[in-house]
Scaffold this motif. Structure first.
Motif, PDB file in Angstrom:
ATOM      1  N   THR A 194      -6.369  -1.831  -8.337  1.00 13.32           N
ATOM      2  CA  THR A 194      -6.226  -3.092  -9.065  1.00 13.32           C
ATOM      3  C   THR A 194      -5.782  -4.200  -8.117  1.00 13.32           C
ATOM      4  O   THR A 194      -5.356  -3.933  -6.989  1.00 13.32           O
ATOM      5  CB  THR A 194      -5.163  -2.966 -10.168  1.00 13.32           C
ATOM      6  N   LYS A 195      -5.853  -5.402  -8.619  1.00 13.86           N
ATOM      7  CA  LYS A 195      -5.326  -6.546  -7.868  1.00 13.86           C
ATOM      8  C   LYS A 195      -3.858  -6.312  -7.550  1.00 13.86           C
ATOM      9  O   LYS A 195      -3.401  -6.559  -6.433  1.00 13.86           O
ATOM     10  CB  LYS A 195      -5.480  -7.838  -8.663  1.00 13.86           C
ATOM     11  N   LYS A 196      -3.136  -5.820  -8.515  1.00 13.87           N
ATOM     12  CA  LYS A 196      -1.699  -5.590  -8.333  1.00 13.87           C
ATOM     13  C   LYS A 196      -1.427  -4.641  -7.165  1.00 13.87           C
ATOM     14  O   LYS A 196      -0.518  -4.864  -6.370  1.00 13.87           O
ATOM     15  CB  LYS A 196      -1.106  -5.027  -9.630  1.00 13.87           C
ATOM     16  N   GLU A 197      -2.239  -3.610  -7.022  1.00 14.68           N
ATOM     17  CA  GLU A 197      -2.067  -2.661  -5.916  1.00 14.68           C
ATOM     18  C   GLU A 197      -2.409  -3.295  -4.570  1.00 14.68           C
ATOM     19  O   GLU A 197      -1.693  -3.086  -3.586  1.00 14.68           O
ATOM     20  CB  GLU A 197      -2.916  -1.412  -6.158  1.00 14.68           C
ATOM     21  N   LEU A 198      -3.481  -4.080  -4.531  1.00 21.96           N
ATOM     22  CA  LEU A 198      -3.842  -4.761  -3.290  1.00 21.96           C
ATOM     23  C   LEU A 198      -2.769  -5.774  -2.903  1.00 21.96           C
ATOM     24  O   LEU A 198      -2.339  -5.824  -1.746  1.00 21.96           O
ATOM     25  CB  LEU A 198      -5.207  -5.446  -3.423  1.00 21.96           C
ATOM     26  N   MET A 256      -7.244 -14.841 -14.179  1.00 23.13           N
ATOM     27  CA  MET A 256      -5.800 -14.672 -14.308  1.00 23.13           C
ATOM     28  C   MET A 256      -5.379 -13.233 -14.010  1.00 23.13           C
ATOM     29  O   MET A 256      -4.365 -12.995 -13.363  1.00 23.13           O
ATOM     30  CB  MET A 256      -5.366 -15.079 -15.714  1.00 23.13           C
ATOM     31  N   LYS A 257      -6.192 -12.282 -14.445  1.00 23.18           N
ATOM     32  CA  LYS A 257      -5.869 -10.868 -14.272  1.00 23.18           C
ATOM     33  C   LYS A 257      -6.202 -10.349 -12.872  1.00 23.18           C
ATOM     34  O   LYS A 257      -5.486  -9.504 -12.334  1.00 23.18           O
ATOM     35  CB  LYS A 257      -6.643 -10.041 -15.308  1.00 23.18           C
ATOM     36  N   ASN A 258      -7.259 -10.860 -12.250  1.00 25.08           N
ATOM     37  CA  ASN A 258      -7.800 -10.224 -11.045  1.00 25.08           C
ATOM     38  C   ASN A 258      -7.785 -11.068  -9.774  1.00 25.08           C
ATOM     39  O   ASN A 258      -8.220 -10.588  -8.731  1.00 25.08           O
ATOM     40  CB  ASN A 258      -9.246  -9.782 -11.324  1.00 25.08           C
ATOM     41  N   SER A 259      -7.302 -12.298  -9.829  1.00 22.75           N
ATOM     42  CA  SER A 259      -7.369 -13.172  -8.659  1.00 22.75           C
ATOM     43  C   SER A 259      -6.001 -13.478  -8.083  1.00 22.75           C
ATOM     44  O   SER A 259      -4.995 -13.493  -8.794  1.00 22.75           O
ATOM     45  CB  SER A 259      -8.064 -14.481  -9.033  1.00 22.75           C
ATOM     46  N   PHE A 260      -6.003 -13.745  -6.785  1.00 26.02           N
ATOM     47  CA  PHE A 260      -4.790 -14.164  -6.079  1.00 26.02           C
ATOM     48  C   PHE A 260      -5.228 -14.950  -4.847  1.00 26.02           C
ATOM     49  O   PHE A 260      -6.409 -15.027  -4.531  1.00 26.02           O
ATOM     50  CB  PHE A 260      -3.923 -12.960  -5.691  1.00 26.02           C
ATOM     51  N   GLY A 261      -4.274 -15.531  -4.177  1.00 25.88           N
ATOM     52  CA  GLY A 261      -4.598 -16.271  -2.967  1.00 25.88           C
ATOM     53  C   GLY A 261      -3.652 -15.905  -1.840  1.00 25.88           C
ATOM     54  O   GLY A 261      -2.527 -15.461  -2.075  1.00 25.88           O
TER      55      GLY A 261
END
Length: 141
Positions: free
Chosen positions: A61-65, A108-113
């Protein structure tokens, strides 16, 4: 203060574009897991931060990355333009939506910067790419 910085603006923009292009090139083999920023040739885009969207999958998941990157001292930030109607301030506003805002929810659930500061040199830029690739290679063969 700003008048002195404006003289450096073109150099700063050039570095940020080089960073984004480098990360796009290095991470392109992993587009089955990541959605990377794209810009049209006619536009000059200088990302304040480099946005990454994790394609939903059954491996990570995004959270794990994000946790992995933070553990490796690479700061991340959420994408602030996710679904605005899920922000706490919305209870104070009158609003109307025409649909379920599925794309906004996905972002919102899967993106980050990750930061794209002009102080990121070639060594730091490579470290960021290498770290993301190190994480992703655990899930590819």
């Amino acid at each position: 203060f700003g008048i002195h910085q404006i003289k450096k603006l073109e150099c700063f923009i050039k570095i940020k574009i080089q960073n984004s292009n480098y990360w796009n090139k290095r991470l392109e083999p992993f587009t089955n897991f990541l959605i990377l920023p794209k810009s049209k040739k006619r536009h000059r885009v200088s990302h304040l931060f480099y946005p990454i969207t994790v394609v939903e999958n059954n491996l990570f998941t995004k959270k794990e990355l994000v946790a992995y990157l933070e553990k490796k001292h690479i700061e991340t930030r959420p994408i602030m333009s996710g679904n605005f109607v899920k922000q706490p301030v919305i209870k104070h506003l009158h609003y109307k939506t025409n649909n379920k805002l599925e794309n906004a929810n996905y972002i919102m659930k899967n993106s980050f910067g990750i930061g794209n500061h002009q102080g990121i040199d070639k060594i730091k830029r490579k470290y960021v790419a290498d770290t993301i690739i190190e994480f992703l290679k655990k899930y590819t063969k």
